[in-house]
Design a protein around this motif. Sequence first.
Motif, PDB file in Angstrom:
ATOM      1  N   ARG A 193       0.825  -1.208   0.000  1.00 46.04           N
ATOM      2  CA  ARG A 193       0.000   0.000   0.000  1.00 46.04           C
ATOM      3  C   ARG A 193       0.860   1.260   0.000  1.00 46.04           C
ATOM      4  O   ARG A 193       0.585   2.244   0.706  1.00 46.04           O
ATOM      5  CB  ARG A 193      -0.963   0.006   1.199  1.00 46.04           C
ATOM      6  N   GLU A 194       1.911   1.227  -0.817  1.00 44.65           N
ATOM      7  CA  GLU A 194       2.837   2.364  -0.925  1.00 44.65           C
ATOM      8  C   GLU A 194       2.845   2.995  -2.303  1.00 44.65           C
ATOM      9  O   GLU A 194       3.611   3.933  -2.548  1.00 44.65           O
ATOM     10  CB  GLU A 194       4.265   1.909  -0.579  1.00 44.65           C
ATOM     11  N   LEU A 195       2.000   2.511  -3.209  1.00 47.62           N
ATOM     12  CA  LEU A 195       2.060   2.997  -4.583  1.00 47.62           C
ATOM     13  C   LEU A 195       1.675   4.470  -4.676  1.00 47.62           C
ATOM     14  O   LEU A 195       2.381   5.277  -5.309  1.00 47.62           O
ATOM     15  CB  LEU A 195       1.154   2.154  -5.478  1.00 47.62           C
ATOM     16  N   SER A 196       0.598   4.850  -4.039  1.00 44.22           N
ATOM     17  CA  SER A 196       0.134   6.240  -4.122  1.00 44.22           C
ATOM     18  C   SER A 196       1.131   7.204  -3.480  1.00 44.22           C
ATOM     19  O   SER A 196       1.445   8.262  -4.043  1.00 44.22           O
ATOM     20  CB  SER A 196      -1.233   6.372  -3.448  1.00 44.22           C
ATOM     21  N   ALA A 197       1.666   6.847  -2.317  1.00 42.63           N
ATOM     22  CA  ALA A 197       2.639   7.717  -1.642  1.00 42.63           C
ATOM     23  C   ALA A 197       3.929   7.823  -2.438  1.00 42.63           C
ATOM     24  O   ALA A 197       4.529   8.911  -2.537  1.00 42.63           O
ATOM     25  CB  ALA A 197       2.921   7.177  -0.240  1.00 42.63           C
ATOM     26  N   LEU A 249      -5.426   7.648  -9.006  1.00 44.25           N
ATOM     27  CA  LEU A 249      -6.062   8.718  -9.774  1.00 44.25           C
ATOM     28  C   LEU A 249      -6.710   9.752  -8.863  1.00 44.25           C
ATOM     29  O   LEU A 249      -6.660  10.961  -9.144  1.00 44.25           O
ATOM     30  CB  LEU A 249      -7.095   8.120 -10.724  1.00 44.25           C
ATOM     31  N   VAL A 250      -7.296   9.289  -7.759  1.00 43.50           N
ATOM     32  CA  VAL A 250      -8.021  10.203  -6.869  1.00 43.50           C
ATOM     33  C   VAL A 250      -7.068  10.955  -5.946  1.00 43.50           C
ATOM     34  O   VAL A 250      -7.147  12.186  -5.803  1.00 43.50           O
ATOM     35  CB  VAL A 250      -9.076   9.423  -6.052  1.00 43.50           C
ATOM     36  N   GLU A 253      -3.752  12.266  -8.330  1.00 44.48           N
ATOM     37  CA  GLU A 253      -4.089  12.867  -9.633  1.00 44.48           C
ATOM     38  C   GLU A 253      -3.148  12.364 -10.729  1.00 44.48           C
ATOM     39  O   GLU A 253      -2.641  13.125 -11.556  1.00 44.48           O
ATOM     40  CB  GLU A 253      -4.038  14.389  -9.566  1.00 44.48           C
ATOM     41  N   CYS A 254      -2.927  11.070 -10.720  1.00 42.51           N
ATOM     42  CA  CYS A 254      -2.018  10.440 -11.675  1.00 42.51           C
ATOM     43  C   CYS A 254      -2.768   9.327 -12.398  1.00 42.51           C
ATOM     44  O   CYS A 254      -3.329   8.426 -11.764  1.00 42.51           O
ATOM     45  CB  CYS A 254      -0.794   9.881 -10.946  1.00 42.51           C
ATOM     46  N   ASP A 255      -2.810   9.392 -13.713  1.00 40.13           N
ATOM     47  CA  ASP A 255      -3.464   8.339 -14.491  1.00 40.13           C
ATOM     48  C   ASP A 255      -2.471   7.224 -14.799  1.00 40.13           C
ATOM     49  O   ASP A 255      -1.256   7.386 -14.632  1.00 40.13           O
ATOM     50  CB  ASP A 255      -4.044   8.900 -15.781  1.00 40.13           C
ATOM     51  N   THR A 256      -3.007   6.091 -15.264  1.00 39.00           N
ATOM     52  CA  THR A 256      -2.193   4.894 -15.484  1.00 39.00           C
ATOM     53  C   THR A 256      -2.415   4.381 -16.894  1.00 39.00           C
ATOM     54  O   THR A 256      -3.550   4.340 -17.384  1.00 39.00           O
ATOM     55  CB  THR A 256      -2.545   3.788 -14.485  1.00 39.00           C
ATOM     56  N   VAL A 257      -1.311   4.000 -17.552  1.00 36.14           N
ATOM     57  CA  VAL A 257      -1.348   3.445 -18.904  1.00 36.14           C
ATOM     58  C   VAL A 257      -0.638   2.098 -18.870  1.00 36.14           C
ATOM     59  O   VAL A 257       0.436   1.959 -18.256  1.00 36.14           O
ATOM     60  CB  VAL A 257      -0.676   4.378 -19.925  1.00 36.14           C
TER      61      VAL A 257
END
Length: 398
Positions: A193-197, A249-250, A253-257
């Motif tokens: 659970r460290e991806l967003s940070a 994303l929330v 504010e980073c989208d994923t491809v």
Amino acid sequence: MSSKKKKTLNEVVDLNQDDAFDAVMALTSASSSQATSGSTRQDVSTSDSQTSSSSIGTRRKSVGSPEIKGRKNDKAAERQAMRRKKEEKKEARAIAAEKNKIYKPGECMKHMTIEVHPGLSSEWYMAELPREAARGGARVSSAAALCDRNLILWSRCVPTTLSDQLGLNSKEQCDRALYVQLADDVAWKVVKRELSAHVTAVRDMAACRLTLVVFGAKDYFKTTGRKTLNSSRKMMTEIDFEMAKADLLVSAECDTVLVETPNELGLLIVQFTKAIAEAPHKQAKRALDEQAEFYMRGDNKKCVRVDSNGNGLSGLWQQMVAILPNSSLETSRAVCAQYRSPLELYEALQSPDGVTSLAEVPIARSAVANSRSRRLGPEFARKMKTLLTAGDGNILIE
């Protein structure tokens, strides 16, 4: 001799002397008058010569006077100022044209540079990037000073002439970046659970908007028909991955491809490069469109192209007539052959017999030679007059 004779003789002598004296005086006065007239003429001629010389001097003085010289200098200064303004306008147009080339579609890719860390460019899944970038017209540069080895940044090179004249930097950094990660590395961060940070920290260090590129996600979740010991050891499930993307994303504010092959990754980077290069031009066009009261750029169905020389105006006029109700291609051809422009038809309809002459325009029934033709008709002519000459825009054409 008697005294009377002597007296007479003396009188005669006296008379002769008086006459001689008078003659001498007359001659003297005549000579003096001639001398006086001669001197007067000389004085007059002298005064005339002095007057003429003074007038010539005045002319010469007036021709070379400071006022005239000042006027000439003012005119020369005005001419120089006009010439300087023309040169400045010409230079400004040249600078604007050169600046537009940086952002103009088709030319903007030549000024774009893709900055990649040497550690990332040496990976096997980045092997197609140089070839795809060269095909798109961009350049790939090695940037060892990047804050993270998996970052991909872009910069726009400004020509030296523009950077000197406009005070711009020779290198303009773009506010967009890609963060390339393998699916296995993403799985570890998702489980912890460290991806967003982690992505938020990278975004703050790069100081630009970020897009996460996950390489090999499809192969990571691919399962075979038979169950093995390693098939049940997946740390991240597809549901976990989808939830991590939504959280990213929330919160960040980073989208994923998602990409699966090196070719797809190279094409993705080139697509981002083109979008970033054309963004200023599209934003300026959008700002110009928003100033209008209505939007016409999107309605490009069956448009007729008209160049700067006016080529295509006849086809546009023909199409304008052809799209009217109860009209056809033959009708538009007949009307446009009779009236070469809308202005010519408008001026013809202003005359008393304008509707009659328009109604009598012959229309060929078919392309067959010697076929009978029909008239345009008074109803269509009346509607055309209402359309072109009505002062009220809300009037109904029936």
